[in-house]
Write an enzyme that holds these catalytic residues in place. Sequence first.
Site, PDB file in Angstrom:
ATOM      1  N   HIS A   1       0.816  -1.214   0.000  1.00  0.00           N
ATOM      2  CA  HIS A   1       0.000   0.000   0.000  1.00  0.00           C
ATOM      3  C   HIS A   1       0.849   1.262   0.000  1.00  0.00           C
ATOM      4  O   HIS A   1       2.071   1.211   0.151  1.00  0.00           O
ATOM      5  CB  HIS A   1      -0.980   0.000   1.175  1.00  0.00           C
ATOM      6  CG  HIS A   1      -0.363  -0.014   2.550  1.00  0.00           C
ATOM      7  ND1 HIS A   1       0.384   1.019   3.049  1.00  0.00           N
ATOM      8  CD2 HIS A   1      -0.425  -0.946   3.524  1.00  0.00           C
ATOM      9  CE1 HIS A   1       0.761   0.737   4.281  1.00  0.00           C
ATOM     10  NE2 HIS A   1       0.291  -0.461   4.596  1.00  0.00           N
TER      11      HIS A   1
ATOM     12  N   CYS B   1       2.647  -4.808   6.694  1.00  0.00           N
ATOM     13  CA  CYS B   1       2.453  -4.598   5.253  1.00  0.00           C
ATOM     14  C   CYS B   1       3.746  -4.143   4.590  1.00  0.00           C
ATOM     15  O   CYS B   1       4.771  -3.958   5.238  1.00  0.00           O
ATOM     16  CB  CYS B   1       1.364  -3.549   5.030  1.00  0.00           C
ATOM     17  SG  CYS B   1      -0.260  -4.073   5.595  1.00  0.00           S
TER      18      CYS B   1
END
Length: 166
Positions: free
Chosen positions: A124, A141
Amino acid sequence: MKRRHLMMGGAAAMSLGACSSSSKFKTYRGPDVTYIVVNKDARRMYLLHDDRVLKDYDIDLGFAPIGDKFFEGDGRTPEGTYIIDRRNPNSQFHLSLGISYPNARDRMEAAALGKPPGGDIFIHGESSPFKRKRKDWTWGCIAVPNREMEDVYSMVRNGTPIQINP
């Protein structure tokens, strides 16, 4: 007279504002990305077409970057082979691509520790491009700056394999 000038000026400002804003959704017409490789130690992500690197990026990882992810909340980025399995155009982190964590092995490892494996692991962008973040700030992430995420989002399709190495 003043009212007319105000209205005309407001309309002009809105028109110019609309022209200057660019979409976060880009179009990519190059070779397919057939594989993604992430090397955690080097903090690099590579988008490949077969064995050729198309693009590479500096990345940030989970706030505890050393080692494999074992359970929810450990702050680690998983290691292993996964698939890009979903897209989020409305992510709180600009744009995001879902990684198929946890797999069967991940669930077994977490269960052996008596903990849930967690989930929602993504590639992301940033929550705010204006806020300076420390290195390795995610909860597990893989993060890149928003402009780079726009490229990644346009290039990578669902079903693309991703290998995350230590």
